[in-house]
Design a protein around this motif. Structure first.
Motif, short mmCIF file in Angstrom:
data_model
loop_
_atom_site.label_atom_id
_atom_site.label_comp_id
_atom_site.label_asym_id
_atom_site.label_seq_id
_atom_site.Cartn_x
_atom_site.Cartn_y
_atom_site.Cartn_z
N GLU A 1 0.14 -0.75 0.12
CA GLU A 1 -0.10 0.43 0.15
C GLU A 1 0.59 1.57 -0.24
N LEU B 1 0.89 4.56 -2.64
CA LEU B 1 0.64 5.26 -2.10
C LEU B 1 1.48 6.90 -3.05
N GLN B 2 3.21 5.85 -2.78
CA GLN B 2 3.29 6.57 -3.04
C GLN B 2 3.72 7.44 -3.70
N THR C 1 -7.48 10.43 -3.84
CA THR C 1 -6.96 9.06 -3.57
C THR C 1 -6.23 9.11 -2.10
N ARG D 1 -3.04 10.92 0.50
CA ARG D 1 -1.46 11.29 0.66
C ARG D 1 -0.83 9.89 0.99
N LEU D 2 0.65 9.53 1.54
CA LEU D 2 1.08 9.20 1.75
C LEU D 2 1.66 9.27 3.01
N ARG E 1 -1.83 7.87 6.17
CA ARG E 1 -2.01 8.56 4.88
C ARG E 1 -3.44 9.68 5.29
#
Length: 220
Positions: free
Chosen positions: A53, A57-58, A66, A68-69, A79
């Motif tokens: 995951e 996300l990165q 969506t 953000r990491l 996140r």
């Protein structure tokens, strides 16, 4: 719940792979996947899923709708928080605009070389406060060349799952092309139903004693 390095958190979900917490820290809110609550015998798969995951996300970067990491250190995955409800909590009945925007969101995701790979679950589709769609839970996401045959095949499965939700909540607005997509099953889907899904059900129901409940999380 306190003692999160000066922050407070409320459990949103808890299962065999850890806890999902809504954390408040310094006036900010974010979501934390806490692997410290995972049983020792599941820590390796839980870590592997969280790392998967984090990678997705990165790669998403600042893509709208969506998460953000914020942080990944092997124990906690943080996140950004998105205010909204899961699709099953706020069903988009007859909402053509929602499904049009959801399809555009999928196209943007796939162009970035990411397929979600778990969109059959309504819990992974959000209805934000303004009624627009968003995606969460990228544990099973696959990253790769969006032009490769494998990624295009998986992207089509993402689309099929979205169209299944549209058929449920907005059937009258399915286009002829969308109906044809729904009827065409890929070999990936057929293989999953013949082999992967029986194993998944055995592990989750017999070993973990967990019912997926059609994407709505474990039963109380």
């Amino acid at each position: 719940m306190d003692d999160l390095h000066g922050s407070t958190g409320n459990a949103l979900k808890s299962d065999s792979f850890g806890r999902i917490l809504l954390v408040r820290q310094g006036g900010e809110r974010f979501v934390r996947r806490d692997l410290t609550a995972t049983p020792w015998w599941l820590r390796v798969p839980a870590w592997w899923l969280a790392r998967r995951e984090a990678r997705a996300l990165q790669q998403l970067g600042d893509m709208p709708a969506t998460p953000r990491l914020l942080r990944w250190d092997g124990r906690w995955l943080d996140r950004s928080f998105m205010a909204g409800d899961a699709m099953y909590q706020r069903p988009p009945h007859g909402d053509v605009a929602y499904f049009r925007a959801a399809r555009r969101l999928l196209q943007q995701l796939h162009r970035r070389g990411i397929v979600h790979n778990d969109l059959a679950k309504e819990a992974n589709w959000l209805v934000l406060e303004d009624g627009s769609p968003a995606l969460i839970d990228f544990q099973l996401a696959v990253c790769g060349n969006p032009r490769s045959r494998w990624m295009r095949l998986l992207a089509r499965e993402d689309l099929r799952h979205l169209l299944k939700h549209k058929r449920m909540y907005c059937r009258a607005h399915l286009t002829p092309v969308e109906r044809r997509v729904l009827k065409r099953h890929s070999w990936v889907r057929d293989l999953w139903f013949r082999t992967g899904k029986p194993v998944y059900r055995f592990v989750t129901r017999r070993i973990l004693h967990w019912e997926d409940n059609e994407g709505q999380g474990p039963k109380p």
